[in-house]
Design a protein around this motif. Sequence first.
Motif, PDB file in Angstrom:
ATOM      1  N   ARG A 329      11.951  10.703   8.776  1.00 30.86           N
ATOM      2  CA  ARG A 329      12.019   9.419   9.483  1.00 30.86           C
ATOM      3  C   ARG A 329      10.675   9.059  10.106  1.00 30.86           C
ATOM      4  N   PHE A 330      10.019  10.034  10.707  1.00 35.35           N
ATOM      5  CA  PHE A 330       8.710   9.800  11.319  1.00 35.35           C
ATOM      6  C   PHE A 330       7.670   9.436  10.259  1.00 35.35           C
ATOM      7  N   LEU A 331       7.686  10.148   9.119  1.00 34.32           N
ATOM      8  CA  LEU A 331       6.696   9.882   8.079  1.00 34.32           C
ATOM      9  C   LEU A 331       6.932   8.529   7.415  1.00 34.32           C
ATOM     10  N   VAL A 332       8.203   8.099   7.320  1.00 34.16           N
ATOM     11  CA  VAL A 332       8.485   6.750   6.817  1.00 34.16           C
ATOM     12  C   VAL A 332       7.886   5.724   7.758  1.00 34.16           C
ATOM     13  N   ARG A 333       8.027   5.965   9.058  1.00 36.93           N
ATOM     14  CA  ARG A 333       7.440   5.053  10.043  1.00 36.93           C
ATOM     15  C   ARG A 333       5.917   5.024   9.913  1.00 36.93           C
ATOM     16  N   CYS A 334       5.342   6.123   9.454  1.00 38.87           N
ATOM     17  CA  CYS A 334       3.883   6.185   9.256  1.00 38.87           C
ATOM     18  C   CYS A 334       3.452   5.481   7.967  1.00 38.87           C
ATOM     19  N   GLY A 335       4.423   5.057   7.155  1.00 41.09           N
ATOM     20  CA  GLY A 335       4.083   4.346   5.929  1.00 41.09           C
ATOM     21  C   GLY A 335       4.202   5.178   4.667  1.00 41.09           C
ATOM     22  N   MET A 336       4.729   6.399   4.765  1.00 39.68           N
ATOM     23  CA  MET A 336       4.875   7.244   3.585  1.00 39.68           C
ATOM     24  C   MET A 336       6.193   6.941   2.869  1.00 39.68           C
ATOM     25  N   ILE A 337       6.252   7.256   1.580  1.00 42.05           N
ATOM     26  CA  ILE A 337       7.474   7.130   0.785  1.00 42.05           C
ATOM     27  C   ILE A 337       8.091   8.514   0.648  1.00 42.05           C
ATOM     28  N   VAL A 338       9.323   8.663   1.072  1.00 38.28           N
ATOM     29  CA  VAL A 338      10.029   9.947   0.980  1.00 38.28           C
ATOM     30  C   VAL A 338      10.960   9.890  -0.223  1.00 38.28           C
ATOM     31  N   TYR A 339      10.653  10.686  -1.239  1.00 34.22           N
ATOM     32  CA  TYR A 339      11.483  10.685  -2.448  1.00 34.22           C
ATOM     33  C   TYR A 339      12.821  11.390  -2.208  1.00 34.22           C
ATOM     34  N   GLU A 340      12.744  12.558  -1.624  1.00 39.34           N
ATOM     35  CA  GLU A 340      13.968  13.352  -1.463  1.00 39.34           C
ATOM     36  C   GLU A 340      13.888  14.187  -0.191  1.00 39.34           C
ATOM     37  N   ILE A 341      15.024  14.305   0.477  1.00 36.72           N
ATOM     38  CA  ILE A 341      15.138  15.175   1.651  1.00 36.72           C
ATOM     39  C   ILE A 341      16.117  16.283   1.288  1.00 36.72           C
ATOM     40  N   GLY A 342      15.587  17.423   0.899  1.00 37.71           N
ATOM     41  CA  GLY A 342      16.436  18.590   0.702  1.00 37.71           C
ATOM     42  C   GLY A 342      16.697  19.237   2.050  1.00 37.71           C
ATOM     43  N   ILE A 343      17.909  19.694   2.276  1.00 39.73           N
ATOM     44  CA  ILE A 343      18.248  20.296   3.566  1.00 39.73           C
ATOM     45  C   ILE A 343      19.308  21.367   3.336  1.00 39.73           C
TER      46      ILE A 343
END
Length: 457
Positions: A329-343
């Motif tokens: 969420r923080f990196l999206v706010r920084c302008g990055m594209i998150v392809y996948e969140i494995g957890i």
Amino acid sequence: MPIEVSETLTFECETGNYHTFCPISCVAWLYQKIEDSFFLVVGTKTCGYFLQNALGVMIFAEPRYAMAELEEGDISAQLNDYQELKRLCTQIKKDRNPSVIIWIGTCTTEIIKMDLEGMAPELEAEIEIPIVVARANGLDYAFTQGEDTVLAAIVHRCPQHHFTGERKNEKQEFVPSLPLGTDKSMESNEQSPPVLFGSLPSAVASQPSLESKRQSVHVSGWLPAQRYTDLPTLGDGVYVCGVNPFPSRTATTLMRRRKCKLIGAPFPIGPDGTRAWIEKICLVLGIRTQGLKEREQLVWEGLGDYLDLVRGKSVFFTGDNLLEVSLARFLVRCGMIVYEIGIPYMDKRYQAAELRFLQDTCNEMGIPMPRIVEKPDNYNQIQRMRELQPDLAITGMAHANPLEARGINTKWSVEFTFAQIHGFTNARDILELVTRPLRRNNNLEFLGWNDLVRLGR
């Protein structure tokens, strides 16, 4: 590979194992956090080797943890486990005199059905030191959930809070996440100050407390406290709020066993998360916030040099420490594209506010929604990474070198576990970790090193 645009988050569940450290690694930070404690890990030599290598603390340094090594006689029930544990705990009391001894159960104690919970009360009465039992075994949990099991066990030892106000709704335990800015009456100003749970280094823990104090929210205590003797009072009418995404079992125990009211808020990771976290606490307590948005904006302005590096870059989380959603969420706010969140594990109720905040952030930034994969299969993930070719993969240490060999920049996810990433002032540390591989590549390209590597291949 084209990116599928979705207006809502998509959840999947694969059949992968927990590709993480063993949960007994929680001893690494908890023995330092609870200063008057002693941790006794009941396990095999393998557990001892792991602690020795992972923690990097030599035995002659006399750290406040030790191994109770199980041998063949213990496993075959030829030895008296109670007498052996009594001997060890008596020695610990004589040498260190802690305020509490915390037994950490392991895979082996689970497999041979060792009754640690049955032995602890009897031995506690005999040696007159509290003994807390936490089953932090690697059969069931990701490594950060080791802390969760310890905190959930300590919850039962916290003093009882006696509620003196009027009970307006006895059945309400969970305070759901309302839209930030929803108006609320000021009638709840007389609520008792909240208790925060989740282990943070003392220098970091003081920041959420100070930021809350600026908004006239006085934190009544922390779980865990710096000293076992300073545990917060818990009970009906006490509000609690988490600072980490992984102690979901602790949250459930606080609600069900101690009748506390959980404030469901995003977690204070990054300036956006910190603002939302404080806003939600103030909203529930009926306090109007002052200057929070300006405070957040000031932090973002100070991150400009890092934001220029990450904006437009893509990142892939393979899943390791349960911090993935908050970091994404923080990196999206920084302008990055998150392809996948494995957890490794997702408690959708405990992380509901964070998931909603992630979705709102993606919509606001005009960035595609990431796919969230619980218990991901690493083989499938590698195939997806091969197609997507992310600029960065945040992954466990076991997979970092193989991915680097395939031309994918990596960052160890475990570093975020031990780094100072909470609060307004530590946002820079998160981006320092994220951009290090990207800056390294930029430097290598400047030197022409990448061309040499390609020719070598």
